[in-house]
Design an enzyme around this catalytic site. Structure first.
Site, PDB file in Angstrom:
ATOM      1  N   ASP A 111       0.701  -1.150  -0.591  1.00 41.71           N
ATOM      2  CA  ASP A 111       0.253   0.235   0.473  1.00 41.71           C
ATOM      3  C   ASP A 111       0.618   1.060   0.151  1.00 41.71           C
ATOM      4  O   ASP A 111       1.882   1.251   0.332  1.00 41.71           O
ATOM      5  CB  ASP A 111      -0.665   0.071   1.223  1.00 41.71           C
ATOM      6  CG  ASP A 111      -2.045  -0.715   1.168  1.00 41.71           C
ATOM      7  OD1 ASP A 111      -2.169  -1.659   0.776  1.00 41.71           O
ATOM      8  OD2 ASP A 111      -2.530  -1.254   2.220  1.00 41.71           O
TER       9      ASP A 111
HETATM   10  N1  URA Z   1      -1.548  -5.614   3.899  1.00 39.83           N
HETATM   11  C1  URA Z   1      -1.982  -4.967   3.964  1.00 39.83           C
HETATM   12  O1  URA Z   1      -3.085  -4.105   4.177  1.00 39.83           O
HETATM   13  N2  URA Z   1      -1.106  -3.743   3.122  1.00 39.83           N
HETATM   14  C2  URA Z   1       0.273  -3.791   3.004  1.00 39.83           C
HETATM   15  O2  URA Z   1       0.491  -3.225   1.745  1.00 39.83           O
HETATM   16  C3  URA Z   1       0.355  -5.148   2.684  1.00 39.83           C
HETATM   17  C4  URA Z   1      -0.436  -6.419   3.260  1.00 39.83           C
END
Ligand code: URA
Length: 250
Positions: A111
């Site tokens: 993310d």
């Molecule tokens: N899980 C999440 O919530 N975000 C990420 O970036 C990777 C795994």
């Protein structure tokens, strides 16, 4: 991507082999320091292919691996896809020009607000195996949550929690730090659903303050790799990644 039948410009070949930057390679070519198949070549656009022998100052230049693999420490505030419609900075923009030109892309996603280890490559077959849930490559995250996480919450994370897209597969979860006002949880999952860790934590009543990926398959995020830094994987690490996907996928 270059295969053995394709030819590429001499300075690009040299830069790709790690001799020098493209511009510097052009200077070396113009300076008469480069031979192709024993003959000095001064034309910068001269094309070379798999069968050609290139020497710089009399030393043979080894053709680079067919594919490239990089470990990058993604900072928060950078997007992990190759392009972004909204003009936000992508992980590819963190790379120097020579790397940028090799057609690398991120393996899986982190993310915008997650930091940590992401692999970049131009090896499509390897990417497929590393990201397809069937191959079950482990990803380990550190999550900072406010308050004190309870043992029951960790057990639920490990057993699998119901999300709107189904129950999560068994995971590993443990507390690595427990302070009065926050907990640090380490969680290892084999799936890779969108915002999975954040959603899993929310499902057991834990808010995510910060999330960082510290391991991807056999690779651990190196401590001295600061956010925004990257380095090529060593051949042993590439081999370990390959092994992590072997024997699975049926
Ligand atoms: N899980 C999440 O919530 N975000 C990420 O970036 C990777 C795994």
């Amino acid at each position: 991507m270059m295969n053995t039948e394709e030819k590429e410009r001499l300075q690009k070949f040299m830069a790709g082999a790690g001799v020098a930057s493209r511009r510097r390679s052009e200077e070396m070519i113009a300076g008469g320091r480069v031979r192709v198949n024993g003959r000095v070549v001064r034309e910068p656009g001269f094309k070379v292919g798999g069968a050609d022998r290139v020497e710089v100052d009399g030393l043979a230049v080894r053709r680079r691996n067919k594919f490239d693999y990089i470990m990058l420490h993604k900072p928060v505030g950078v997007i992990s896809s190759a392009r972004d419609d909204r003009g936000r900075k992508t992980v590819l923009r963190l790379l120097s020009r020579d790397w940028e030109e090799r057609g690398l892309y991120p393996v899986g996603r982190l993310d915008f607000d997650t930091s940590g280890l992401i692999v970049l490559t131009n090896d499509g077959a390897m990417t497929y195996k590393l990201t397809h849930p069937r191959f079950g490559v482990e990803k380990t995250y550190l999550a900072w949550t406010p308050g004190q996480a309870a043992a029951g919450q960790l057990r639920r994370l490990a057993a699998g929690v119901r999300l709107e897209d189904g129950v999560t597969a068994p995971a590993r979860a443990r507390t690595v730090r427990l302070e009065d006002n926050f907990s640090l949880i380490e969680i290892t999952i084999r799936e890779g659903r969108n915002r999975q860790v954040r959603r899993m934590l929310a499902a057991v009543g834990l808010e995510t303050l910060r999330l960082k990926r510290i391991a991807f398959g056999p690779l651990a995020l190196e401590r001295r790799l600061a956010p925004g830094d990257y380095r090529p994987l060593r051949s042993g690490e590439i081999e370990a990644l390959r092994r992590a996907t072997e024997g699975r996928g049926r």
